[in-house]
Design a protein around this motif. Structure first.
Motif, short mmCIF file in Angstrom:
data_model
loop_
_atom_site.label_atom_id
_atom_site.label_comp_id
_atom_site.label_asym_id
_atom_site.label_seq_id
_atom_site.Cartn_x
_atom_site.Cartn_y
_atom_site.Cartn_z
N PHE A 92 27.63 -0.02 6.33
CA PHE A 92 28.75 -0.91 6.04
C PHE A 92 28.62 -1.39 4.60
O PHE A 92 27.57 -1.87 4.19
CB PHE A 92 28.76 -2.11 6.99
N SER A 137 33.76 -4.52 0.65
CA SER A 137 35.04 -4.00 0.14
C SER A 137 35.29 -4.44 -1.30
O SER A 137 35.99 -3.75 -2.04
CB SER A 137 36.20 -4.44 1.03
N VAL A 159 27.44 -6.94 8.93
CA VAL A 159 28.47 -7.35 9.87
C VAL A 159 27.76 -8.32 10.80
O VAL A 159 26.73 -7.98 11.39
CB VAL A 159 29.03 -6.15 10.65
N LYS A 166 33.18 -7.48 15.68
CA LYS A 166 32.66 -8.29 14.58
C LYS A 166 32.80 -9.75 15.00
O LYS A 166 33.81 -10.12 15.61
CB LYS A 166 33.47 -8.02 13.31
N ASP A 181 37.35 -3.27 16.49
CA ASP A 181 37.96 -2.05 15.98
C ASP A 181 37.38 -0.88 16.75
O ASP A 181 36.20 -0.89 17.13
CB ASP A 181 37.68 -1.86 14.49
N ASN A 224 42.66 -4.96 11.81
CA ASN A 224 41.48 -4.16 11.46
C ASN A 224 40.58 -4.90 10.49
O ASN A 224 41.02 -5.36 9.44
CB ASN A 224 41.88 -2.82 10.82
N TRP A 225 39.30 -5.02 10.83
CA TRP A 225 38.32 -5.56 9.89
C TRP A 225 37.64 -4.43 9.13
O TRP A 225 37.13 -4.64 8.04
CB TRP A 225 37.31 -6.45 10.59
N MET A 226 37.65 -3.23 9.70
CA MET A 226 37.16 -2.04 8.98
C MET A 226 38.33 -1.56 8.12
O MET A 226 39.41 -1.26 8.63
CB MET A 226 36.75 -0.95 9.95
N LEU A 227 38.10 -1.50 6.81
CA LEU A 227 39.20 -1.21 5.89
C LEU A 227 39.31 0.27 5.53
O LEU A 227 40.42 0.79 5.42
CB LEU A 227 39.04 -2.06 4.63
N ARG A 231 36.93 4.29 5.44
CA ARG A 231 35.72 5.05 5.77
C ARG A 231 35.63 6.25 4.82
O ARG A 231 36.64 6.73 4.31
CB ARG A 231 35.71 5.49 7.22
N THR A 263 33.90 0.39 4.65
CA THR A 263 34.02 -0.87 3.91
C THR A 263 34.67 -1.92 4.79
O THR A 263 35.51 -1.62 5.63
CB THR A 263 34.84 -0.69 2.62
N HIS A 264 34.25 -3.15 4.59
CA HIS A 264 34.83 -4.29 5.32
C HIS A 264 34.79 -5.53 4.46
O HIS A 264 34.13 -5.60 3.47
CB HIS A 264 34.12 -4.50 6.67
#
Length: 180
Positions: free
Chosen positions: A41, A44, A53, A95, A118, A154-157, A159, A179-180
């Motif tokens: 991870f 961002s 996380v 998360k 997510d 979405n917290w995962m922005l 990949r 990225t998050h």
């Protein structure tokens, strides 16, 4: 001479049996087996830095198991097992997770994990590789893709695979970054 004849037979049997035996067929713990997918991870804002996380929970989609080691912990790296009998594995990753007691403090049978979740879908092709007689086969994964399923929060922005035509053949390097 009488004792010599009595001892020669057991000695010959031991020698013959020793020659016919092989070393123990025990797979050493140090032998690489089916590898897990490694995800780092990243921040961002500064994608060169790893970022934890917090209160993460990882669960398999379609079943009720929570992955060992990822139960309300903080982590900047995940090591996820992939299914060896299917070409797709899905995980829901929470998360800032917490346990929702569903309004019944004394009854934990209706509790569930709550938080920003997510879902990731990992697709791949499988290849069986012979390791040894003691260890048998391991599965390696080729043409691995990872998709972050879109939702309203979405917290995962994003990949990124580390290489084109990503494969998972060992656990020595990162395979994807998120990225998050």
């Amino acid at each position: 001479m009488k004792y010599f004849k009595i001892l020669i037979i057991p000695i010959l049997l031991i020698v013959i049996l020793s020659i016919g035996c092989e070393r123990d067929d025990i797979c050493p713990a140090s032998t690489p087996t089916t590898p897990r997918l490694i995800i780092d991870f990243l921040d961002s804002v500064n994608p060169d830095n790893k970022k934890n996380v917090f209160d993460i929970v990882v669960a398999g989609v379609g079943n009720d198991f929570i992955l060992d080691g990822y139960n309300f912990v903080s982590a900047s790296t995940l090591m996820l097992p992939l299914k060896t009998d299917d070409n797709t594995t899905q995980y829901v990753i929470f998360k800032e997770a917490e346990v929702n007691d569903n309004g019944t403090l004394d009854d934990n049978t209706d509790d569930f994990v709550d938080g920003n979740s997510d879902v990731i879908t990992i697709n791949y092709s499988r290849e069986q590789v012979f390791v040894s007689r003691a260890c048998g086969y391991k599965t390696i994964f080729k043409n691995v893709t990872l998709t972050i399923e879109p939702d309203s929060d979405n917290w995962m922005l994003s990949r990124q695979p580390l290489t084109d035509n990503q494969s998972v053949e060992d656990e020595t390097t990162t395979h994807f970054t998120i990225t998050h």
